[in-house]
Design a protein around this motif. Structure first.
Motif, PDB file in Angstrom:
ATOM      1  N   GLY A 102     -18.560  -5.406 -27.669  1.00  0.00           N
ATOM      2  CA  GLY A 102     -18.122  -5.443 -26.283  1.00  0.00           C
ATOM      3  C   GLY A 102     -19.244  -5.566 -25.282  1.00  0.00           C
ATOM      4  N   GLY A 103     -20.428  -5.938 -25.741  1.00  0.00           N
ATOM      5  CA  GLY A 103     -21.552  -6.100 -24.824  1.00  0.00           C
ATOM      6  C   GLY A 103     -22.180  -4.798 -24.391  1.00  0.00           C
ATOM      7  N   ASP A 104     -21.803  -3.701 -25.026  1.00  0.00           N
ATOM      8  CA  ASP A 104     -22.373  -2.394 -24.687  1.00  0.00           C
ATOM      9  C   ASP A 104     -23.478  -2.037 -25.679  1.00  0.00           C
ATOM     10  OD1 ASP A 104     -20.651   0.645 -23.523  1.00  0.00           O
ATOM     11  OD2 ASP A 104     -22.734  -0.041 -23.341  1.00  0.00           O
ATOM     12  N   TYR A 105     -24.047  -0.870 -25.498  1.00  0.00           N
ATOM     13  CA  TYR A 105     -25.157  -0.435 -26.324  1.00  0.00           C
ATOM     14  C   TYR A 105     -24.947   0.995 -26.798  1.00  0.00           C
ATOM     15  CZ  TYR A 105     -27.496  -4.493 -24.389  1.00  0.00           C
ATOM     16  OH  TYR A 105     -27.815  -5.780 -24.012  1.00  0.00           O
ATOM     17  N   ASP A 106     -25.509   1.290 -27.961  1.00  0.00           N
ATOM     18  CA  ASP A 106     -25.584   2.667 -28.443  1.00  0.00           C
ATOM     19  C   ASP A 106     -26.447   3.422 -27.443  1.00  0.00           C
ATOM     20  OD1 ASP A 106     -26.651   5.022 -29.696  1.00  0.00           O
ATOM     21  OD2 ASP A 106     -25.988   4.224 -31.616  1.00  0.00           O
ATOM     22  N   ARG A 107     -25.931   4.503 -26.859  1.00  0.00           N
ATOM     23  CA  ARG A 107     -26.637   5.155 -25.754  1.00  0.00           C
ATOM     24  C   ARG A 107     -27.843   5.961 -26.184  1.00  0.00           C
ATOM     25  NH1 ARG A 107     -25.902   2.694 -20.991  1.00  0.00           N
ATOM     26  NH2 ARG A 107     -24.043   1.444 -21.394  1.00  0.00           N
ATOM     27  N   THR A 108     -27.995   6.214 -27.484  1.00  0.00           N
ATOM     28  CA  THR A 108     -29.152   6.983 -27.929  1.00  0.00           C
ATOM     29  C   THR A 108     -30.003   6.220 -28.942  1.00  0.00           C
ATOM     30  OG1 THR A 108     -27.857   8.062 -29.656  1.00  0.00           O
ATOM     31  CG2 THR A 108     -27.988   9.188 -27.525  1.00  0.00           C
ATOM     32  N   GLY A 109     -29.482   5.154 -29.516  1.00  0.00           N
ATOM     33  CA  GLY A 109     -30.219   4.412 -30.527  1.00  0.00           C
ATOM     34  C   GLY A 109     -31.307   3.532 -29.928  1.00  0.00           C
ATOM     35  N   HIS A 110     -32.283   3.164 -30.748  1.00  0.00           N
ATOM     36  CA  HIS A 110     -33.397   2.333 -30.285  1.00  0.00           C
ATOM     37  C   HIS A 110     -34.080   1.723 -31.496  1.00  0.00           C
ATOM     38  CE1 HIS A 110     -36.244   5.515 -31.571  1.00  0.00           C
ATOM     39  NE2 HIS A 110     -35.259   6.309 -31.210  1.00  0.00           N
ATOM     40  N   TYR A 111     -34.710   0.579 -31.309  1.00  0.00           N
ATOM     41  CA  TYR A 111     -35.361  -0.134 -32.409  1.00  0.00           C
ATOM     42  C   TYR A 111     -36.841   0.189 -32.550  1.00  0.00           C
ATOM     43  CZ  TYR A 111     -31.359  -3.250 -33.202  1.00  0.00           C
ATOM     44  OH  TYR A 111     -30.132  -3.770 -33.519  1.00  0.00           O
ATOM     45  N   LEU A 112     -37.509   0.546 -31.468  1.00  0.00           N
ATOM     46  CA  LEU A 112     -38.963   0.679 -31.478  1.00  0.00           C
ATOM     47  C   LEU A 112     -39.382   2.150 -31.446  1.00  0.00           C
ATOM     48  CD1 LEU A 112     -39.681  -2.073 -28.798  1.00  0.00           C
ATOM     49  CD2 LEU A 112     -39.677  -2.341 -31.284  1.00  0.00           C
ATOM     50  N   HIS A 113     -40.648   2.393 -31.790  1.00  0.00           N
ATOM     51  CA  HIS A 113     -41.195   3.736 -31.645  1.00  0.00           C
ATOM     52  C   HIS A 113     -41.321   4.071 -30.164  1.00  0.00           C
ATOM     53  CE1 HIS A 113     -42.043   4.287 -35.876  1.00  0.00           C
ATOM     54  NE2 HIS A 113     -42.670   3.115 -35.922  1.00  0.00           N
ATOM     55  N   TRP A 114     -41.110   5.329 -29.848  1.00  0.00           N
ATOM     56  CA  TRP A 114     -41.233   5.746 -28.459  1.00  0.00           C
ATOM     57  C   TRP A 114     -42.687   5.707 -28.003  1.00  0.00           C
ATOM     58  CZ3 TRP A 114     -37.052   5.669 -25.764  1.00  0.00           C
ATOM     59  CH2 TRP A 114     -35.823   6.019 -26.332  1.00  0.00           C
ATOM     60  N   GLY A 115     -42.850   5.285 -26.764  1.00  0.00           N
ATOM     61  CA  GLY A 115     -44.160   5.341 -26.137  1.00  0.00           C
ATOM     62  C   GLY A 115     -44.192   6.447 -25.108  1.00  0.00           C
ATOM     63  N   GLN A 116     -45.199   6.373 -24.255  1.00  0.00           N
ATOM     64  CA  GLN A 116     -45.338   7.372 -23.197  1.00  0.00           C
ATOM     65  C   GLN A 116     -44.279   7.157 -22.124  1.00  0.00           C
ATOM     66  OE1 GLN A 116     -49.328   7.620 -21.637  1.00  0.00           O
ATOM     67  NE2 GLN A 116     -48.609   8.351 -19.659  1.00  0.00           N
ATOM     68  N   GLY A 117     -43.671   8.238 -21.694  1.00  0.00           N
ATOM     69  CA  GLY A 117     -42.707   8.163 -20.612  1.00  0.00           C
ATOM     70  C   GLY A 117     -43.364   8.452 -19.279  1.00  0.00           C
ATOM     71  N   THR A 118     -42.553   8.409 -18.220  1.00  0.00           N
ATOM     72  CA  THR A 118     -43.060   8.708 -16.891  1.00  0.00           C
ATOM     73  C   THR A 118     -42.091   9.662 -16.195  1.00  0.00           C
ATOM     74  OG1 THR A 118     -43.902   7.725 -14.835  1.00  0.00           O
ATOM     75  CG2 THR A 118     -41.989   6.651 -15.836  1.00  0.00           C
ATOM     76  N   GLN A 119     -42.635  10.717 -15.580  1.00  0.00           N
ATOM     77  CA  GLN A 119     -41.814  11.745 -14.972  1.00  0.00           C
ATOM     78  C   GLN A 119     -41.323  11.305 -13.597  1.00  0.00           C
ATOM     79  OE1 GLN A 119     -40.914  15.095 -16.061  1.00  0.00           O
ATOM     80  NE2 GLN A 119     -39.580  14.901 -14.262  1.00  0.00           N
ATOM     81  N   VAL A 120     -40.033  11.440 -13.377  1.00  0.00           N
ATOM     82  CA  VAL A 120     -39.428  11.202 -12.066  1.00  0.00           C
ATOM     83  C   VAL A 120     -38.806  12.518 -11.607  1.00  0.00           C
ATOM     84  CG1 VAL A 120     -37.597  10.010 -10.803  1.00  0.00           C
ATOM     85  CG2 VAL A 120     -38.988   8.760 -12.475  1.00  0.00           C
ATOM     86  N   THR A 121     -39.227  12.993 -10.462  1.00  0.00           N
ATOM     87  CA  THR A 121     -38.693  14.227  -9.909  1.00  0.00           C
ATOM     88  C   THR A 121     -38.136  13.944  -8.526  1.00  0.00           C
ATOM     89  OG1 THR A 121     -40.331  15.540 -11.117  1.00  0.00           O
ATOM     90  CG2 THR A 121     -39.197  16.616  -9.281  1.00  0.00           C
ATOM     91  N   VAL A 122     -36.858  14.251  -8.336  1.00  0.00           N
ATOM     92  CA  VAL A 122     -36.202  14.042  -7.054  1.00  0.00           C
ATOM     93  C   VAL A 122     -35.884  15.408  -6.469  1.00  0.00           C
ATOM     94  CG1 VAL A 122     -34.327  12.907  -5.824  1.00  0.00           C
ATOM     95  CG2 VAL A 122     -35.200  11.923  -7.968  1.00  0.00           C
ATOM     96  N   SER A 123     -36.581  15.745  -5.400  1.00  0.00           N
ATOM     97  CA  SER A 123     -36.438  17.080  -4.826  1.00  0.00           C
ATOM     98  C   SER A 123     -36.855  17.061  -3.370  1.00  0.00           C
ATOM     99  CB  SER A 123     -37.298  18.074  -5.605  1.00  0.00           C
ATOM    100  OG  SER A 123     -37.268  19.348  -4.989  1.00  0.00           O
TER     101      SER A 123
END
Length: 124
Positions: A102-123
């Motif tokens: 249906g053109g959707d995606y597995d919301r937790t699955g992924h093909y690649l190894h995780w890299g570094q993330g970036t923190q977003v804080t809304v306050s």
């Protein structure tokens, strides 16, 4: 392939941020790229995805506020985030999501190894 997200920071509610994901290899061969986020105590989940053909997919909570784009020449994926809310606070990561019917995606699955993330804080 290595992934590195950047562009996060502290922003007030209603503000904007633009995240970038630099991919060490070519993204032309990757059918879809996506942005995920993980809030404290919660599972890491896909919030936006984009195909090679620039077809986009968003989770309902960010529709109309976030825009995903990709620059194949620069091997970079972007996430423009507008009208930010405190509930958008999380660490944001990029990866290649797993498509489902249906053109959707597995919301937790992924093909690649995780890299570094970036923190977003809304306050305020």
């Amino acid at each position: 392939v290595q992934l590195q997200a950047s562009g996060g920071g502290l922003v007030r509610p209603g503000g904007s941020l633009r995240l970038s994901c630099a991919v060490s290899g070519s993204i032309v061969s990757i059918s879809a790229m996506g942005w995920y986020r993980q809030a404290p105590g919660k599972q890491r989940e896909l919030v936006a995805a984009i195909t090679r053909g620039d077809r986009t997919n968003y989770v309902d909570s960010v529709k109309g506020r976030f825009t995903i784009s990709r620059d194949n020449a620069k091997n970079t994926v972007y996430l423009q985030m507008n009208s930010l809310k405190p509930e958008d606070t999380a660490v944001y990561y990029c990866n290649a999501p797993i498509p489902i019917r249906g053109g959707d995606y597995d919301r937790t699955g992924h093909y690649l190894h995780w890299g570094q993330g970036t923190q977003v804080t809304v306050s305020s």
